[in-house]
Motif scaffolding. Sequence first.
Motif, PDB file in Angstrom:
ATOM      1  N   ALA A  20       0.919  -1.193  -0.011  1.00 54.21           N
ATOM      2  CA  ALA A  20       0.007   0.039  -0.076  1.00 54.21           C
ATOM      3  C   ALA A  20       0.880   1.269   0.070  1.00 54.21           C
ATOM      4  CB  ALA A  20      -0.824   0.158   1.261  1.00 54.21           C
ATOM      5  N   PRO A  21       0.213   2.245  -0.713  1.00 49.06           N
ATOM      6  CA  PRO A  21       1.315   3.656  -0.491  1.00 49.06           C
ATOM      7  C   PRO A  21       1.350   4.258   0.650  1.00 49.06           C
ATOM      8  CG  PRO A  21      -1.040   4.149  -1.481  1.00 49.06           C
ATOM      9  CD  PRO A  21      -0.961   2.602  -1.424  1.00 49.06           C
ATOM     10  N   GLU A  22       2.306   4.977   0.944  1.00 47.52           N
ATOM     11  CA  GLU A  22       2.607   5.768   2.127  1.00 47.52           C
ATOM     12  C   GLU A  22       2.658   7.400   1.577  1.00 47.52           C
ATOM     13  OE1 GLU A  22       5.710   4.654   4.708  1.00 47.52           O
ATOM     14  OE2 GLU A  22       5.052   2.506   5.103  1.00 47.52           O
ATOM     15  N   PRO A  23       2.154   8.296   2.403  1.00 47.11           N
ATOM     16  CA  PRO A  23       2.184   9.616   2.066  1.00 47.11           C
ATOM     17  C   PRO A  23       3.540  10.308   2.061  1.00 47.11           C
ATOM     18  CG  PRO A  23       1.163   9.660   4.160  1.00 47.11           C
ATOM     19  CD  PRO A  23       1.321   8.179   3.918  1.00 47.11           C
ATOM     20  N   ASP A  24       3.828  11.034   1.072  1.00 48.58           N
ATOM     21  CA  ASP A  24       5.273  11.721   1.427  1.00 48.58           C
ATOM     22  C   ASP A  24       4.657  12.995   2.044  1.00 48.58           C
ATOM     23  OD1 ASP A  24       3.958  13.804  -0.253  1.00 48.58           O
ATOM     24  OD2 ASP A  24       4.868  12.962  -1.934  1.00 48.58           O
ATOM     25  N   PRO A  25       5.521  13.932   2.770  1.00 52.11           N
ATOM     26  CA  PRO A  25       5.249  14.812   3.592  1.00 52.11           C
ATOM     27  C   PRO A  25       4.207  15.783   3.032  1.00 52.11           C
ATOM     28  CG  PRO A  25       7.492  14.587   3.589  1.00 52.11           C
ATOM     29  CD  PRO A  25       7.198  13.709   2.711  1.00 52.11           C
ATOM     30  N   GLU A  26       3.958  16.008   1.781  1.00 57.51           N
ATOM     31  CA  GLU A  26       3.259  16.790   1.019  1.00 57.51           C
ATOM     32  C   GLU A  26       1.716  16.234   0.436  1.00 57.51           C
ATOM     33  OE1 GLU A  26       5.280  19.164  -1.462  1.00 57.51           O
ATOM     34  OE2 GLU A  26       5.642  20.836   0.235  1.00 57.51           O
ATOM     35  N   GLY A  27       2.062  14.893   0.833  1.00 56.94           N
ATOM     36  CA  GLY A  27       0.759  14.072   0.107  1.00 56.94           C
ATOM     37  C   GLY A  27      -0.312  13.390   1.053  1.00 56.94           C
ATOM     38  N   PRO A  66     -10.338   8.713 -10.347  1.00 56.52           N
ATOM     39  CA  PRO A  66     -10.828   7.992  -9.095  1.00 56.52           C
ATOM     40  C   PRO A  66     -11.692   9.273  -8.129  1.00 56.52           C
ATOM     41  CG  PRO A  66      -8.681   9.042  -8.711  1.00 56.52           C
ATOM     42  CD  PRO A  66      -9.111   9.298  -9.974  1.00 56.52           C
ATOM     43  N   ALA A  67     -12.367   8.606  -7.192  1.00 53.69           N
ATOM     44  CA  ALA A  67     -12.935   9.239  -6.111  1.00 53.69           C
ATOM     45  C   ALA A  67     -12.741   8.293  -4.824  1.00 53.69           C
ATOM     46  CB  ALA A  67     -14.335   9.704  -6.296  1.00 53.69           C
ATOM     47  N   GLY A  68     -12.587   8.970  -3.707  1.00 57.31           N
ATOM     48  CA  GLY A  68     -12.403   8.024  -2.538  1.00 57.31           C
ATOM     49  C   GLY A  68     -12.342   8.801  -1.257  1.00 57.31           C
ATOM     50  N   VAL A  69     -11.904   8.372  -0.223  1.00 54.14           N
ATOM     51  CA  VAL A  69     -11.997   9.003   1.066  1.00 54.14           C
ATOM     52  C   VAL A  69     -10.340   8.817   1.548  1.00 54.14           C
ATOM     53  CG1 VAL A  69     -12.454   8.656   3.549  1.00 54.14           C
ATOM     54  CG2 VAL A  69     -13.896   8.131   1.611  1.00 54.14           C
ATOM     55  N   VAL A  70      -9.878  10.070   2.139  1.00 53.25           N
ATOM     56  CA  VAL A  70      -8.634  10.387   2.521  1.00 53.25           C
ATOM     57  C   VAL A  70      -8.424   9.285   3.742  1.00 53.25           C
ATOM     58  CG1 VAL A  70      -6.765  11.927   3.662  1.00 53.25           C
ATOM     59  CG2 VAL A  70      -8.469  12.573   1.471  1.00 53.25           C
ATOM     60  N   VAL A  71      -7.126   8.526   3.816  1.00 51.94           N
ATOM     61  CA  VAL A  71      -7.022   7.626   4.935  1.00 51.94           C
ATOM     62  C   VAL A  71      -5.798   7.957   5.695  1.00 51.94           C
ATOM     63  CG1 VAL A  71      -8.510   5.631   4.186  1.00 51.94           C
ATOM     64  CG2 VAL A  71      -6.122   5.803   3.468  1.00 51.94           C
ATOM     65  N   ASP A  72      -4.908   8.741   4.753  1.00 51.64           N
ATOM     66  CA  ASP A  72      -3.495   8.932   5.663  1.00 51.64           C
ATOM     67  C   ASP A  72      -2.954  10.159   4.960  1.00 51.64           C
ATOM     68  OD1 ASP A  72      -1.191   8.644   6.978  1.00 51.64           O
ATOM     69  OD2 ASP A  72      -0.443   6.777   6.120  1.00 51.64           O
ATOM     70  N   VAL A  73      -2.240  11.050   6.058  1.00 46.28           N
ATOM     71  CA  VAL A  73      -2.056  12.347   5.576  1.00 46.28           C
ATOM     72  C   VAL A  73      -0.463  12.688   5.874  1.00 46.28           C
ATOM     73  CG1 VAL A  73      -2.554  14.875   5.998  1.00 46.28           C
ATOM     74  CG2 VAL A  73      -4.401  13.367   6.133  1.00 46.28           C
ATOM     75  N   GLY A  74       0.291  13.174   4.970  1.00 40.93           N
ATOM     76  CA  GLY A  74       1.280  13.594   5.332  1.00 40.93           C
ATOM     77  C   GLY A  74       1.636  14.876   6.144  1.00 40.93           C
ATOM     78  N   GLU A  75       2.893  14.689   6.886  1.00 42.21           N
ATOM     79  CA  GLU A  75       3.005  15.761   8.266  1.00 42.21           C
ATOM     80  C   GLU A  75       2.969  17.167   7.535  1.00 42.21           C
ATOM     81  OE1 GLU A  75       7.978  15.360   7.993  1.00 42.21           O
ATOM     82  OE2 GLU A  75       6.720  14.176   9.385  1.00 42.21           O
ATOM     83  N   ASP A  76       3.181  17.413   6.527  1.00 43.72           N
ATOM     84  CA  ASP A  76       3.260  19.030   6.065  1.00 43.72           C
ATOM     85  C   ASP A  76       1.959  19.331   5.437  1.00 43.72           C
ATOM     86  OD1 ASP A  76       5.851  19.171   6.947  1.00 43.72           O
ATOM     87  OD2 ASP A  76       6.846  18.813   5.095  1.00 43.72           O
ATOM     88  N   VAL A  77       1.021  18.545   5.097  1.00 51.13           N
ATOM     89  CA  VAL A  77      -0.154  18.868   4.625  1.00 51.13           C
ATOM     90  C   VAL A  77      -1.155  19.433   5.709  1.00 51.13           C
ATOM     91  CG1 VAL A  77      -2.527  17.822   3.841  1.00 51.13           C
ATOM     92  CG2 VAL A  77      -0.437  16.853   3.107  1.00 51.13           C
ATOM     93  N   GLU A  78      -1.836  20.834   5.244  1.00 52.54           N
ATOM     94  CA  GLU A  78      -2.234  21.562   6.294  1.00 52.54           C
ATOM     95  C   GLU A  78      -3.891  21.780   5.764  1.00 52.54           C
ATOM     96  OE1 GLU A  78      -0.436  25.437   5.578  1.00 52.54           O
ATOM     97  OE2 GLU A  78       1.373  24.881   6.511  1.00 52.54           O
TER      98      GLU A  78
END
Length: 353
Positions: A20-27, A66-78
């Motif tokens: 599964a993907p992991e978010p980068d800091p801005e992703g 796609p459309a979907g639901v955010v399940v993980d957020v990078g540390e720099d996302v505001e």
Amino acid sequence: MRAAVFTGHGRPLAVRDIDAPEPDPEGVVVETEVCGICRSDWHAWQGDPLWESRGLEDGHVLGHEPAGVVVDVGEDVEQVREGDRVTVPFNLGDGTCPSCRNGHSNLCDNRLPLGLAPESPGAFGEQFHVPWADFNVVRLPDGVAPIDMAGLGCRFMTAFHALVHRADVTAGDWVAVHGCGGVGLSAVHIADAVGANVVAVDLFDEKLDVAAGLGAVETVNANAVEDVPEEVAAITDGGADISVDALGIAETCRNSVRCLRKRGQHLQIGLTSSEEGGEVSLPTDLMVANELQFIGTIGMPRPRYDEIFRMLAHGKIDPAAMVSETVSLDQTGEKLASMTEFETVGIPVIDEF
């Protein structure tokens, strides 16, 4: 996670368990609810021009509607939160280049076409990653169903941008649409919604029947007439004001240009195949003599999604009407392959992962 992955150009997709993907800091990472299966995916699968898809390797994930639901957020996302229901433009922009800053993020200098380039895995899987999330993520308005958003993917928003932002479509104009696949049917529906009279052209009566149901006032089966541009000119009393090549082969491109009245506008939405190799010869002297415009168009700028949402909210457009069928992830490869012979009608959508 499960994903339908690339195994080679023209070779069947394979459903596999992958990381599964992991978010980068801005992703952010989005859990996929739906994803359209688009002809641009087919072009990438074939290794056709424009996209960076010729560099795809075994295991790459296609999918860009796609459309979907955010399940993980990078540390720099505001601005994006877990639980947000979202979609994204297929041309992901960095938000900082001159094009992005001037409202043309679909032309970002550093754009990543979701699923269509090696460095940007797509959404033919249970989850997908969105870089530069604060800029790219589009929250869905309350009440918008996932199936609506699948219908509002690449094909619909590209047709919307083409007709509403790039061309000069006004009420009563004649608009010819050559090719009634997903993007062509979207163009028919949108042109009708903004008040144009639409002539739909295709080889298959089934697709023309759908086009008529979406607003085409006239249809032309290209197999049944000797000269498509002459037929369109006869229907429109002199030629179309705006004509759309929604397929991208040499014949539809030239037919689209040749069916225009003086000072008409040709919109090139369809991408070429390997046969054309990105190049199509055109009736240049005719274009000069009649002051015709040839307009390229791709995607839609991220800031302009609200225009579509407002029309959707007030019943002016119905993107779900473009969705012809829903399929499981395991059927993705089969549906993609069927596009080789133009067997799909409307927009097939994955809704079971």
